[in-house]
Structure formats: C-alpha cells, structure tokens
Design an enzyme around this catalytic site. Structure first.
Site, PDB file in Angstrom:
ATOM      1  N   ASN A   1       3.274   4.458  -1.081  1.00  0.00           N
ATOM      2  CA  ASN A   1       3.858   3.302  -0.391  1.00  0.00           C
ATOM      3  C   ASN A   1       2.953   2.097  -0.581  1.00  0.00           C
ATOM      4  OD1 ASN A   1       1.943   3.083   1.938  1.00  0.00           O
ATOM      5  ND2 ASN A   1       2.654   5.187   2.243  1.00  0.00           N
ATOM      6  N   ARG A   2       3.349   0.971  -0.038  1.00  0.00           N
ATOM      7  CA  ARG A   2       2.688  -0.289  -0.386  1.00  0.00           C
ATOM      8  C   ARG A   2       1.529  -0.649   0.540  1.00  0.00           C
ATOM      9  NH1 ARG A   2       7.134  -4.468  -0.366  1.00  0.00           N
ATOM     10  NH2 ARG A   2       5.454  -5.820  -1.029  1.00  0.00           N
TER      11      ARG A   2
END
Ligand code: CTP
Length: 422
Positions: free
Chosen positions: A212-213
């Site tokens: 994820n970011r």
C-alpha cells in the site's frame, strides 16, 4: 507572549544545502521576539550569504574565534545564550561537538555553553546512517542535547531518503518548547511507547507483493515526538529508515511479522500507537519461484491477515493506552467511530486519505481524533510532527487526569476506612 520573547538564541548554521532554510528559521525566531545571534561556519557561507543574516537577525553574523571587540567571543556567546540552535548541523559539526573539538566559533560556542542545545541534523542518507554519525548522535542525545529530525524526503541532487532538515516551523516549535520548559517537555519520561509505521508487504512470489502507499512518515513523527518527550520508544516498521537515536527499531515486512513483533512489544507498553497501514488481505499460498508471464495470468487467492489493533484491544492490559488510525476515503467520522468501537481502542486518529496535502507520503496531515468517551478533536492541516504532538498532548493529558482520579478514589477509600476505624 511567545516562548521566544526576549530570549537570546545563538543560531548556528553549518555548511549544507539546507542552510537556506536557516534564513526562514531566523525569521520565525525574530518574529517571535527573540534576540538572534547568527554564527556561521565557513562552509555555511558557500550556501547562503552573510548579508542575508546580517539584515534579518538581531546582530551581525559572527564567524571568527578572534574578535577585535571581544577577546573570547565563544565564551561570551555560550554564557549569555538562552539556547544554542544549530540548523542545519552537518556530520562534521555533530562529530566535533560529540568529540569536544572546538575548531571554529560554532563548535567552540557549543562546548562553552551550559544553555540547552538543539541540533537539527541534515545530510545525505549514507552519511546519516554511517555508524560514526549514529554513535555521535546517540552520545549527544545521552548528554541531554535535543536532536530534532532529520526527516525523510527529497535531498540534494534529487535523491530521496532520511537526512532532510526538519521544516523551519517544526524547528521553531522545538526551540519554543525547549525555552518554555528549560528542555523539551519530558512529560513522557518513564513511559514505554510502541509505534508501528509503514505499510506491510504481503508476498505473491519472491519478487512481487501486495502493498500500500503508506510512507511511514506519520508513524516516525510519533516515534520522534515521543522520544523527544522522554519516552522509551520501540518502533515496529516496514520502512528502511533509522528511528530516533534512542529508539529500538524492529524491522518487519508482513502483517504476520508486524503482529508478532507488536504483540510482544505491547505486553510491557504504556502506550501503543498503531500508525502502520497493515494489509487486510494476503495471498494464501505465496509461491517460492517467480511466476512466469508465459504461464498466463495467475489466480491469486487471498485470505485476511490478523487484525493487530483488534488483537491488542481485546487483550489490553490495565492502564495501557491504545491509539489506532483510520484511513478513510468517505464518511471519515462514521467509519472511524465504528473502528473505535469495533477494535477496543482508546483513540482513533482518522484522516481522509484523498484530501489535499494530507495522508500518504505528504509531510502534512489533517485528522480527527475520536476518544472512546465520545470526545472528538479536529486537528487542522499541519506537519505530521505537529499532528503527533497534538495527539500525544491529548493522550498524556488524559493519562494524567486518569491517574489523578485514581489517586482521589484511593484517598477517598482510605479516608472512609479511617473513619470506620475511628
Ligand atoms: N489494522 C491492524 N491490522 C490490520 C488492519 C488494520 O492493526 N490487519 C489497524 C491499522 O494499523 C489502523 C486501524 O487498524 O490503526 C485501522 O486501519 P484501516 O486500514 O483504516 O482499517 P481496516 O480495519 O483495515 O478496515 P477497512 O480497510 O475496511 O477500512
């Protein structure tokens, strides 16, 4: 009145590209009413002109150990300062200060002062992570020097990584706290704090993963703020970045590894801050060899990962404060309230990850803090460090009130016991 009003601050500037940010630091201190004396190294003048500081600060720039008007400028500066701030501090200045070597006016002033000292390191990641620099920073931190930053981000030459000077706003805020209290607030001294940071990576095969970011910036900001306030910090992180000098860093990759490390560390913790973005799903059966394109699009079956926050919430020891996060894209308050109830946390720090300048990878954030007793505290857009500060102010304040009411109850009980016994 600000913490700076009437205070004599020696602003040391050493030779790094971040020296230009010292101009803004100077302006902020001056705006707050401080008397700022700029002390530049020769290297600093390669990056920023003396004239700029001459024009902005309270006194002209000092550079020399040998002054016609004052035979001992370093002792005069050191003895009369309310605070000595070095921003940016290069590896050379940090090393000289740690070793007690006074080779120029700035290092001589650092050694000659008994005022609180704030060091804001800035250098390339390779230098910041060099064992000599790590040792020097640890030595200074042990001696009570306040280390502020560095942050992660864009560095000179377009590189990315740890080593960027903190923002002028954060530096000025740290100096303000030092001046306010004669040292950065030590209101978390004696507390053991566990912080999780970054985003977990769930392997598909040896080269691919579901991720994820999350950049880990908000988690590191919590770790740094808690460490500066005297806490004993453990950071469980997926990010390759050193934590605060005094912290224990546990490097993990997957949700499973993060769960094991966090549950273990949380057993003895007073405060647990689950800032990490933990993957909710992982491939059931990651393959041991790289999936080949020629074999076609793979069907990847997923399963849920352990919910670390919910696990901690279900087994929370008495007196522990559990802070969770909520990354939302809509109905922030509603979704966060459901997470607060569902996961047994004391607070949920919620943000809209689609908002401008907030959430993943930004240096700033804007959050809503929900407490389990129904209070809601909006924290407007500010640096991630200042968000951490606001949340920890709330946590520390509430822990203090809870401890006070526990003492009052105990006192009341003992008074009642005494009356019965009379
Ligand atoms: N969290 C956790 N373990 C997981 C997933 C999330 O400990 N497997 C924690 C996060 O660290 C955060 C909080 O739970 O403190 C909320 O995470 P978030 O991703 O916002 O929510 P989820 O619970 O994953 O729910 P959803 O993705 O459906 O919004």
């Amino acid at each position: 009145m600000t913490a700076f009003a009437g205070k004599r601050i020696v602003l040391g500037v050493s030779g790094g590209i971040a020296a230009y940010k010292a101009v803004e630091v100077c302006r902020r201190l001056m705006d707050g009413g401080a008397h700022v004396i700029p002390v530049l190294t020769r290297g600093a003048t390669r990056f920023v002109g003396r004239t700029t500081f001459d024009a902005l600060a309270s006194e002209p720039v000092r550079m020399s150990l040998f002054d016609e008007d004052d035979p001992i400028p370093h002792t005069t500066l050191g003895q009369t300062a309310d605070c000595v701030l070095v921003a940016p501090a290069t590896a050379r200045v940090i090393g000289a200060y740690a070793a007690g070597i006074s080779s120029d006016l700035l290092t001589a002033t650092l050694i000659a002062t008994r005022a609180p000292v704030v060091i804001c390191p800035a250098m390339h990641t390779e230098m910041w992570e060099h064992p000599a620099v790590i040792d020097n920073i640890a030595k200074l931190a042990e001696r009570g020097v306040h280390i502020v930053g560095p942050e992660s981000g864009r560095l000179a030459g377009g590189d990315e990584g740890a080593g960027r000077l903190c923002s002028p706003a954060d530096i000025a805020a740290a100096v303000g706290r030092v001046l306010d209290s004669g040292g950065l607030r030590a209101d978390m001294a004696g507390l053991s704090v566990v912080v999780t940071a970054g985003g977990t990576r769930e392997p598909i095969d040896p080269v691919r993963y579901i991720g994820n970011r999350s950049s880990g910036k908000q988690g590191y900001a919590f770790a740094e703020e808690a460490a500066d306030r005297g806490a004993d910090v453990t950071i469980v992180t997926t990010v390759d970045r050193p934590g605060p000098a005094s912290a224990t860093v546990v490097k993990v990759d997957t949700a499973e590894e993060m769960a094991a490390a966090t549950v273990k560390a949380a057993k003895q913790a007073d405060v647990v801050i689950m800032a990490a973005a933990v993957a909710d799903f992982r491939p059931i059966d990651p393959v041991g060899v790289k999936l080949k394109k020629r074999d076609g699009v793979p069907a990847i079956e997923l399963e849920t990962t352990p919910d670390i926050l919910a696990t901690l919430g279900a087994a929370k020891p008495h007196g522990q404060t559990l802070v969770g996060f909520a990354a939302e894209t809509c109905d922030v308050a509603g979704n966060a309230a459901a997470k607060l109830r569902g996961k047994g946390a004391d607070y949920i720090v919620a943000n809209d990850v689609t908002a401008e300048n907030a959430g993943f990878a930004y240096d700033t954030n804007e959050v809503l803090v929900l407490a389990s007793d129904g209070r809601v505290h909006p924290v407007g857009l500010r640096s991630k460090r200042q968000v951490a500060q606001a949340v920890l102010d709330l946590v520390v304040g509430d822990r203090h009130s809870q401890a006070q009411s526990a003492t009052q109850v105990a006192d009341g009980t003992s008074r009642a016991d005494n009356q019965e016994n009379q």
